[in-house]
Design a protein around this motif. Structure first.
Motif, short mmCIF file in Angstrom:
data_model
loop_
_atom_site.label_atom_id
_atom_site.label_comp_id
_atom_site.label_asym_id
_atom_site.label_seq_id
_atom_site.Cartn_x
_atom_site.Cartn_y
_atom_site.Cartn_z
N LEU A 131 123.61 39.33 -1.67
CA LEU A 131 124.03 38.82 -0.41
C LEU A 131 123.41 38.26 0.75
O LEU A 131 123.37 37.43 1.30
CB LEU A 131 125.53 39.48 -0.09
N ALA A 163 130.32 42.14 -11.75
CA ALA A 163 130.16 43.81 -11.26
C ALA A 163 131.71 44.24 -10.71
O ALA A 163 131.68 45.43 -10.07
CB ALA A 163 129.12 43.56 -9.98
N ARG A 197 127.94 36.74 -10.70
CA ARG A 197 127.52 38.40 -10.82
C ARG A 197 128.72 39.09 -9.98
O ARG A 197 128.86 40.33 -10.43
CB ARG A 197 126.14 38.28 -10.05
N LEU A 198 129.24 38.74 -9.02
CA LEU A 198 130.15 39.48 -8.32
C LEU A 198 131.16 39.77 -9.05
O LEU A 198 131.88 40.72 -9.26
CB LEU A 198 130.78 38.79 -7.03
N MET A 205 125.74 34.21 -7.59
CA MET A 205 126.55 35.00 -6.60
C MET A 205 128.06 35.38 -7.14
O MET A 205 128.48 36.46 -7.37
CB MET A 205 126.35 34.67 -5.45
N TYR A 227 133.76 42.63 -8.46
CA TYR A 227 134.15 42.07 -7.23
C TYR A 227 134.77 40.92 -7.06
O TYR A 227 134.27 40.02 -6.34
CB TYR A 227 133.14 42.33 -6.13
N ASN A 283 121.95 45.61 -7.21
CA ASN A 283 122.02 45.51 -5.73
C ASN A 283 122.68 44.27 -5.06
O ASN A 283 122.10 43.30 -4.70
CB ASN A 283 120.34 45.42 -5.30
N ILE A 284 123.91 44.14 -5.04
CA ILE A 284 124.89 43.24 -4.72
C ILE A 284 124.52 42.95 -3.29
O ILE A 284 124.55 41.86 -2.88
CB ILE A 284 126.33 43.36 -4.99
N ASP A 285 124.58 43.94 -2.35
CA ASP A 285 124.38 43.62 -1.19
C ASP A 285 123.16 43.26 -0.68
O ASP A 285 123.09 42.08 0.03
CB ASP A 285 124.63 45.18 -0.28
N CYS A 339 121.16 40.89 -8.28
CA CYS A 339 122.35 41.28 -8.66
C CYS A 339 122.45 42.00 -10.14
O CYS A 339 123.01 43.02 -10.27
CB CYS A 339 123.15 40.03 -9.13
#
Length: 456
Positions: A342, A370, A366-367, A363, A372, A337-339, A333
Motif C-alpha cells: 500500500l 488476503a 491481493r487485498l 492491490m 481485507y 507485506n500488504i502495508d 502482497c
DNA sequence: GTAGGGTTAG
C-alpha cells in the motif's frame, strides 16, 4: 568538385560513427574536416540531428538545429522529420505537434513522412479521428500515401483495439493494389492475436506463408507469445527452436518472451537461465529485461534481491517504469507485506505515470485474497479509472465471501459503464442472489445483463 | 528522416 567529394566523404564517415552511437567521433570528423577546409552541409547536420534524437534526447537534437542555423545552413523537411520522429519515439507527443507547426511557420512543406509520423502520434494518443484527418490531408494534398502510411494506419487501429477494422481495411486496400510487406503481416498477426481473433490471425499467417516473404524474428516472437498466452507452452517453445533453426539469433525480445513464460508457470530456474544466456550473449539489458528479472524474484519470494536489483537498474542509468513498480507491489502482497505494498502504491501515485490502473487492480485483488475485502472496496472507491479486470476481480472475490448483494451492486455499476465481467462470474452472482433469497435483485441484474448483451 | 515483436493484474 574536390570539395564536393570531400563533403560527401565526411558525411559518410559521420553517418558511420552515428550509426554505432559514437557521436564524439562523428563530431571529431567534422572538426578535422573544417580544419581541412570542408564545411558541414545540411546532410551532415541532419545526420547529427537524427543521431542525437535517437541516442541522447530531443533537446540535444534540437540544439543541433540551432547550431546549423548559426552556421548559416537552413533546416529542411528531413531535419524536422527527424526531430518529430525523435519526439514521437520519446512519447513527447505535444512536442511533435509544436515541431510540425514550427516547420510550417518556417515555410518548409511537410512530406508524406511528416504526415505519417504525425498520424502515428495521434494513434498513440488514441485520437483516431485526428489520425483519420491526417490521412485525409495526405489524400487532399499532392502527396501520395506510401506503404508506411497504410502500415501506420493498420498498426494504429490494432493498438487501439480495432484489429477487426484493420483487417477489413487491409483486405480493401489489397484488392485495390496495396502490396503487403512483412511488417504489414506482423502488425496484423500481432493485433489479431492480442484481440483474441485467433482464427483470423492464423489466416493472415497462412497468407504470409503462401506469399514470397519469409517470417522474421518479429513474426516468430509474436506467434511464440500467442502460444504462451493461450497456455500452449510446448508449442511456443517449438516456435522458439524453429526460429533458431531458421538462422535467427535470439535477441532481447525473444529471450524476454521465453523467460517470462517460464516464470509464469513457476519454472524459475529455466527462466533465470534465459536471463543468464542473454547476459552471456552480450545483449544489453533494458528496463523490460530487468522487469522480467524483478518479476522472477518476486515470484520466488526473493524480495531482498529485488531491492538490490532496483539499485542495479539505477546504476545502469535506467529508470524504473510502471511495470517495475506494479510487479514490486504485487510481489510485496504475495509475500504478505500488504502495508508495504500500500505504501509503495501511494509512492507510485506521486511518480506521475500515465496510468497506475494495473497496480491498483493488483492491490484490490491481493487485498481481497488476503481477507481485507473492505479495504479493497475502499481502494476501489478511490479509483478514478477502472476496467473490466477491476470489476471482475472484485465481483469474483465478493462472491467467494458470499457477499452476493454487494457483488451484484458492483456488477451493475460495471454494466452501466458499458464494461463486461467474465461470464462465469456473472452466473455465480445470479446463482448466489437466488440462493440467498434475493430474487428481485437477481431479476434486476438478469435484465441488465441481457440489455448489456444486446447493446454490445 | 516515418511503421512491427519482449515485461505487470482478473
Amino acid at each position: 568538385m574536390v570539395c564536393k567529394l570531400s563533403t560527401r566523404l565526411m558525411n559518410i564517415c559521420v553517418a558511420s560513427f552515428c550509426k554505432v552511437q559514437q557521436l564524439e567521433r562523428a563530431e571529431a570528423v567534422i572538426v578535422d574536416a573544417i580544419r581541412l577546409g570542408t564545411l558541414p552541409d545540411v546532410v551532415t547536420y541532419n545526420t547529427l540531428v537524427a543521431a542525437y534524437c535517437r541516442f541522447v534526447d530531443l533537446d540535444a537534437g534540437y540544439s543541433i538545429l540551432n547550431r546549423m542555423t548559426e552556421a548559416g545552413i537552413y533546416p529542411n523537411v528531413i531535419t524536422y522529420n527527424s526531430l518529430i520522429a525523435g519526439a514521437s519515439n520519446r512519447s513527447l507527443l505535444s512536442r511533435c505537434f509544436e515541431l510540425f507547426d514550427e516547420m510550417i511557420m518556417l515555410g518548409i512543406t511537410p512530406d508524406v513522412w511528416s504526415y505519417n509520423t504525425l498520424m502515428h502520434c495521434f494513434f498513440k494518443l488514441k485520437k483516431l479521428d485526428e489520425a483519420d484527418k491526417v490521412f485525409d490531408d495526405i489524400l487532399m494534398s499532392k502527396l501520395s500515401p506510401c506503404s508506411t502510411t497504410f502500415n501506420t494506419i493498420f498498426n494504429g487501429l490494432c493498438k487501439n483495439g480495432h484489429a477487426n477494422n484493420a483487417l477489413k481495411l487491409y483486405r480493401y486496400y489489397k484488392k485495390n493494389g496495396f502490396i503487403p510487406q512483412l511488417i504489414t503481416y506482423n502488425i496484423l498477426i500481432d493485433g489479431l492475436c492480442k484481440s483474441g481473433r485467433l482464427r483470423a490471425a492464423r489466416w493472415v499467417l497462412k497468407e504470409l506463408g503462401e506469399s514470397n516473404l519469409e517470417p522474421n524474428a518479429s513474426t516468430y516472437t509474436t506467434v511464440m507469445k500467442y502460444c504462451f498466452r493461450s497456455g500452449q507452452f510446448e508449442e511456443g517453445m517449438e516456435v522458439f527452436y524453429e526460429m533458431k533453426n531458421k538462422g535467427y539469433t535470439y535477441d532481447a525480445f525473444s529471450y524476454c518472451t521465453v523467460s517470462s513464460a517460464f516464470a509464469k508457470i513457476g519454472r524459475l530456474e529455466e527462466a533465470h537461465k534465459c536471463y543468464e544466456l542473454m547476459v552471456e550473449k552480450g545483449i544489453e539489458l533494458d528496463i523490460v529485461c530487468y522487469n522480467i528479472l524483478v518479476n522472477m524474484y518476486c515470484i520466488g519470494g526473493r524480495l531482498e534481491e529485488v531491492y538490490n536489483l532496483l539499485n542495479e537498474i539505477e546504476q545502469a542509468g535506467l529508470k524504473c517504469d510502471e511495470y517495475t513498480h506494479t510487479t514490486l507491489i504485487d510481489g510485496l502482497c504475495r509475500a504478505g507485506n500488504i502495508d508495504g505494498a500500500l505504501k509503495h502504491l501511494r509512492y507510485m501515485d506521486t511518480l506521475g505515470f500515465d496510468s497506475n490502473l494495473v497496480a491498483y487492480n493488483c492491490m484490490v485483488d491481493r487485498l481481497c485474497k488476503a481477507g481485507y475485502i473492505n479495504k479493497a472496496l475502499k481502494i476501489f472507491g478511490t479509483m478514478d479509472v477502472r476496467d473490466c479486470i477491476t470489476y471482475t476481480s472484485l465481483v469474483h472475490n465478493l462472491c467467494k465471501e458470499r457477499r452476493f448483494f454487494t457483488a451484484s451492486k458492483v456488477l451493475l455499476a460495471c454494466l452501466n459503464q458499458g464494461m463486461k465481467v467474465f461470464r462465469p462470474t456473472q452466473r455465480v452472482v445470479l446463482k448466489g442472489l437466488r440462493s440467498s433469497g434475493l430474487d428481485s435483485e437477481a431479476r434486476k441484474l438478469q435484465a441488465k445483463i441481457r440489455l448489456a448483451r444486446i447493446l454490445q
